[in-house]
Design a protein around this motif. Structure first.
Motif, PDB file in Angstrom:
ATOM      1  N   HIS A  19       5.254 -16.969  43.721  1.00  0.00           N
ATOM      2  CA  HIS A  19       5.490 -18.233  43.003  1.00  0.00           C
ATOM      3  C   HIS A  19       4.931 -18.119  41.585  1.00  0.00           C
ATOM      4  N   ILE A  20       5.139 -19.150  40.781  1.00  0.00           N
ATOM      5  CA  ILE A  20       4.747 -19.019  39.371  1.00  0.00           C
ATOM      6  C   ILE A  20       3.224 -18.938  39.194  1.00  0.00           C
ATOM      7  N   GLY A  21       2.478 -19.427  40.191  1.00  0.00           N
ATOM      8  CA  GLY A  21       1.013 -19.272  40.158  1.00  0.00           C
ATOM      9  C   GLY A  21       0.639 -17.809  40.301  1.00  0.00           C
ATOM     10  N   ASN A  22       1.283 -17.095  41.235  1.00  0.00           N
ATOM     11  CA  ASN A  22       1.028 -15.655  41.403  1.00  0.00           C
ATOM     12  C   ASN A  22       1.387 -14.913  40.116  1.00  0.00           C
ATOM     13  N   TYR A  23       2.486 -15.339  39.490  1.00  0.00           N
ATOM     14  CA  TYR A  23       2.932 -14.643  38.291  1.00  0.00           C
ATOM     15  C   TYR A  23       1.907 -14.775  37.161  1.00  0.00           C
ATOM     16  N   GLU A 172     -23.394  13.282  44.279  1.00  0.00           N
ATOM     17  CA  GLU A 172     -22.536  12.550  43.340  1.00  0.00           C
ATOM     18  C   GLU A 172     -21.046  12.869  43.582  1.00  0.00           C
ATOM     19  N   THR A 173     -20.287  11.881  43.972  1.00  0.00           N
ATOM     20  CA  THR A 173     -18.869  12.097  44.288  1.00  0.00           C
ATOM     21  C   THR A 173     -17.975  11.030  43.657  1.00  0.00           C
ATOM     22  N   PHE A 174     -18.458   9.773  43.693  1.00  0.00           N
ATOM     23  CA  PHE A 174     -17.586   8.669  43.268  1.00  0.00           C
ATOM     24  C   PHE A 174     -18.043   8.045  41.956  1.00  0.00           C
ATOM     25  N   LYS A 175     -17.063   7.641  41.185  1.00  0.00           N
ATOM     26  CA  LYS A 175     -17.264   6.898  39.943  1.00  0.00           C
ATOM     27  C   LYS A 175     -17.470   5.422  40.292  1.00  0.00           C
ATOM     28  N   MET A 176     -18.213   4.691  39.473  1.00  0.00           N
ATOM     29  CA  MET A 176     -18.402   3.258  39.729  1.00  0.00           C
ATOM     30  C   MET A 176     -17.237   2.466  39.124  1.00  0.00           C
ATOM     31  N   PRO A 177     -16.453   1.811  39.936  1.00  0.00           N
ATOM     32  CA  PRO A 177     -15.344   1.025  39.378  1.00  0.00           C
ATOM     33  C   PRO A 177     -15.819  -0.323  38.833  1.00  0.00           C
ATOM     34  N   GLU A 178     -15.131  -0.813  37.826  1.00  0.00           N
ATOM     35  CA  GLU A 178     -15.460  -2.133  37.264  1.00  0.00           C
ATOM     36  C   GLU A 178     -14.337  -3.108  37.606  1.00  0.00           C
ATOM     37  N   PRO A 179     -14.679  -4.301  38.066  1.00  0.00           N
ATOM     38  CA  PRO A 179     -13.598  -5.282  38.276  1.00  0.00           C
ATOM     39  C   PRO A 179     -13.139  -5.833  36.938  1.00  0.00           C
ATOM     40  N   LEU A 180     -11.874  -6.105  36.807  1.00  0.00           N
ATOM     41  CA  LEU A 180     -11.373  -6.811  35.630  1.00  0.00           C
ATOM     42  C   LEU A 180     -10.865  -8.130  36.195  1.00  0.00           C
ATOM     43  N   ILE A 181     -11.683  -9.154  36.037  1.00  0.00           N
ATOM     44  CA  ILE A 181     -11.322 -10.407  36.693  1.00  0.00           C
ATOM     45  C   ILE A 181     -10.216 -11.084  35.900  1.00  0.00           C
ATOM     46  N   LEU A 182      -9.108 -11.255  36.559  1.00  0.00           N
ATOM     47  CA  LEU A 182      -7.944 -11.819  35.881  1.00  0.00           C
ATOM     48  C   LEU A 182      -8.264 -13.246  35.434  1.00  0.00           C
ATOM     49  N   ASP A 183      -7.711 -13.583  34.304  1.00  0.00           N
ATOM     50  CA  ASP A 183      -7.996 -14.858  33.678  1.00  0.00           C
ATOM     51  C   ASP A 183      -7.440 -16.005  34.523  1.00  0.00           C
ATOM     52  N   SER A 184      -8.249 -16.412  35.494  1.00  0.00           N
ATOM     53  CA  SER A 184      -7.743 -17.462  36.382  1.00  0.00           C
ATOM     54  C   SER A 184      -8.281 -18.823  35.961  1.00  0.00           C
ATOM     55  N   VAL A 185      -8.783 -18.874  34.679  1.00  0.00           N
ATOM     56  CA  VAL A 185      -9.286 -20.145  34.154  1.00  0.00           C
ATOM     57  C   VAL A 185      -8.202 -21.201  34.357  1.00  0.00           C
ATOM     58  N   LYS A 186      -6.988 -20.742  34.086  1.00  0.00           N
ATOM     59  CA  LYS A 186      -5.865 -21.655  34.260  1.00  0.00           C
ATOM     60  C   LYS A 186      -5.301 -21.483  35.662  1.00  0.00           C
ATOM     61  N   THR A 187      -5.808 -22.279  36.568  1.00  0.00           N
ATOM     62  CA  THR A 187      -5.210 -22.255  37.897  1.00  0.00           C
ATOM     63  C   THR A 187      -3.927 -23.061  37.812  1.00  0.00           C
ATOM     64  N   VAL A 188      -2.837 -22.436  38.146  1.00  0.00           N
ATOM     65  CA  VAL A 188      -1.550 -23.124  38.023  1.00  0.00           C
ATOM     66  C   VAL A 188      -1.447 -24.174  39.139  1.00  0.00           C
ATOM     67  N   PRO A 189      -1.217 -25.448  38.758  1.00  0.00           N
ATOM     68  CA  PRO A 189      -1.122 -26.460  39.814  1.00  0.00           C
ATOM     69  C   PRO A 189       0.240 -26.443  40.497  1.00  0.00           C
ATOM     70  N   GLY A 190       0.249 -26.812  41.742  1.00  0.00           N
ATOM     71  CA  GLY A 190       1.510 -26.940  42.476  1.00  0.00           C
ATOM     72  C   GLY A 190       2.105 -28.314  42.241  1.00  0.00           C
ATOM     73  N   ILE A 191       3.215 -28.604  42.916  1.00  0.00           N
ATOM     74  CA  ILE A 191       3.920 -29.865  42.642  1.00  0.00           C
ATOM     75  C   ILE A 191       3.126 -31.087  43.115  1.00  0.00           C
ATOM     76  N   GLY A 193      -0.229 -31.142  42.585  1.00  0.00           N
ATOM     77  CA  GLY A 193      -1.424 -31.181  41.746  1.00  0.00           C
ATOM     78  C   GLY A 193      -2.556 -30.302  42.265  1.00  0.00           C
ATOM     79  N   GLN A 194      -2.525 -29.907  43.542  1.00  0.00           N
ATOM     80  CA  GLN A 194      -3.522 -28.942  44.040  1.00  0.00           C
ATOM     81  C   GLN A 194      -3.154 -27.571  43.490  1.00  0.00           C
ATOM     82  N   LYS A 195      -4.043 -26.577  43.665  1.00  0.00           N
ATOM     83  CA  LYS A 195      -3.710 -25.203  43.275  1.00  0.00           C
ATOM     84  C   LYS A 195      -2.383 -24.811  43.942  1.00  0.00           C
ATOM     85  N   MET A 196      -1.477 -24.221  43.145  1.00  0.00           N
ATOM     86  CA  MET A 196      -0.217 -23.787  43.754  1.00  0.00           C
ATOM     87  C   MET A 196      -0.526 -22.649  44.727  1.00  0.00           C
ATOM     88  N   SER A 197      -0.078 -22.797  45.961  1.00  0.00           N
ATOM     89  CA  SER A 197      -0.368 -21.770  46.957  1.00  0.00           C
ATOM     90  C   SER A 197       0.649 -21.820  48.086  1.00  0.00           C
TER      91      SER A 197
END
Ligand code: ADP
Ligand code: TRP
Length: 344
Positions: A19-23, A172-191, A193-197
């Motif tokens: 849905h457009i929230g996932n997008y 020593e075998t693994f590299k430390m991964p960093e999360p890149l937290i997606l900009d979810s400041v804008k939670t897309v609302p559903g029809i 008004g709750q979070k679209m889900s």
């Protein structure tokens, strides 16, 4: 931006129609980043999906569909390696190794597991083990950056803890991964008004037909202000969607009209429908074109799997040597020559 010599990896669960929230919350951001990294690994997390989808036809269809979705949105197989997780056996092998160095109480602290146990007492072992399979996904490729939604942040932390633990035990075998937290400041609302889900049944599908767009937008819940009354854009669910689909100039005009009064919700919805159709129709058409040739999509996945397997096999070989699951012994044969005998 110059390309970073880094590896980006993310997994997407094939769970039906996006849905457009996932997008806006995830898919767009992953696609937008594909130019920024030297290696982009994007895989369809079908082993993870097996915890919830236990039907072969459905799982295969969902996996193919999500590949088509990403290709229609602009994922470029020349820039990103797109593959199915189950096509690279090393994910499961590494998960088992992690199972053996992780304690049950540690995994019991995972939020997703806690949520699952409150909803259902009969949680599967796969659901419990979900974070370690995800740790294997990430660590197998010496990943630097993992774009994920806020809800997955703890899983990346578990991957980091697991990497540290393994490194401590086996060197020593693994590299430390960093999360890149997606900009979810804008939670897309559903029809409503709750979070679209998907779980709230309030979505507007990303590849919706014009009819579906009209029906869903017309259902958006509003207050009962008349067209003449001034309105606060921040409190209007229609306006929240205008912010995603209107041009900056159009958005400024809409904001003025909301604040001054003089625009009704019906007109606002009609403008939104027109803008959404303008945005969605070309994506939908591209998706239809790509879906006409599933063999081509399977070929893209096959090539992606081959590339991923090559990377993964090198790493799992090193891991097996470190853990004693593989070995190399140098011996002298009868001629007195030194030969290497290997167990992989
Ligand atoms: P759903 O809630 O519909 O089941 P998922 O949990 O499968 O969606 O989410 C997949 C991705 O889409 C996650 O990264 C999540 O953060 C993002 N996402 C889902 N819904 C929204 C939303 N309403 N607004 C912004 N991002 C969202
Ligand atoms: N757990 C992620 C989700 O539910 C999907 C996923 C599986 C993933 N393996 C991953 C994401 C590795 C990033 C990296 O959305």
């Amino acid at each position: 931006m110059t390309k970073e010599q880094k590896i980006l990896l993310t997994g997407v669960k094939p769970t039906g129609r996006p849905h457009i929230g996932n997008y806006f919350g995830a898919m767009k951001q992953v696609i937008d980043r594909q130019n920024d990294f030297e290696t982009n690994l994007i895989f369809i997390a079908d082993l993870h999906a097996l915890t919830t989808t236990q039907n072969a036809t459905e799982l295969n269809q969902d996996a193919l569909d999500i590949a088509i979705d990403y290709l229609a949105l602009g994922l470029d197989p020349a820039k990103a390696v797109l593959f199915r997780q189950s096509s690279v056996p090393a994910h499961s092998e590494l998960c088992w190794i992690f199972n053996c160095i992780t304690t049950v109480p540690y995994l019991q602290r995972a939020h997703a597991y806690k949520d699952a146990t409150t909803k259902n007492h009969e949680v599967s072992v796969g659901t419990f083990d979900y974070p370690l399979l995800m740790a294997a996904d990430i660590l197998l490729y010496d990943t630097d950056v993992v774009p994920v939604g806020q809800d997955q942040k703890q899983h990346v932390e578990i991957a980091r803890d697991t990497a540290e633990k393994f490194n401590r035990l086996f060197g020593e075998t693994f590299k430390m991964p960093e999360p890149l937290i997606l900009d979810s400041v804008k939670t897309v609302p559903g029809i409503d008004g709750q979070k679209m889900s998907k779980s709230y049944g309030n979505t507007i599908p990303l590849f919706a037909t014009d009819e579906e767009i009209k029906t869903q937008v017309m259902k958006i819940v509003t207050d009962s202000k008349t067209p003449e009354e001034p309105k606060d854009p921040a409190k209007c669910h229609i306006f929240a969607l205008h912010e995603l689909f209107a041009s900056p100039e159009e958005l400024a005009t809409l904001r003025q009209r909301y604040e001054a009064g003089g625009i009704g919700y019906k007109e606002s919805k009609e403008i939104l429908i027109a803008n959404m159709i303008k945005f969605i129709a070309p994506l939908r058409e591209r998706r239809v074109e790509i879906a006409k040739d599933p063999a081509k999509v399977l070929e893209i996945l096959k090539q992606g799997s081959e590339q991923a397997r090559e990377l993964a096999e090198k790493k799992i070989g090193e891991i097996k040597m470190k853990t004693g699951l593989a070995c190399e012994i140098r011996i002298s044969n009868q001629m007195g020559d030194e030969v290497i005998v290997t167990k992989k």
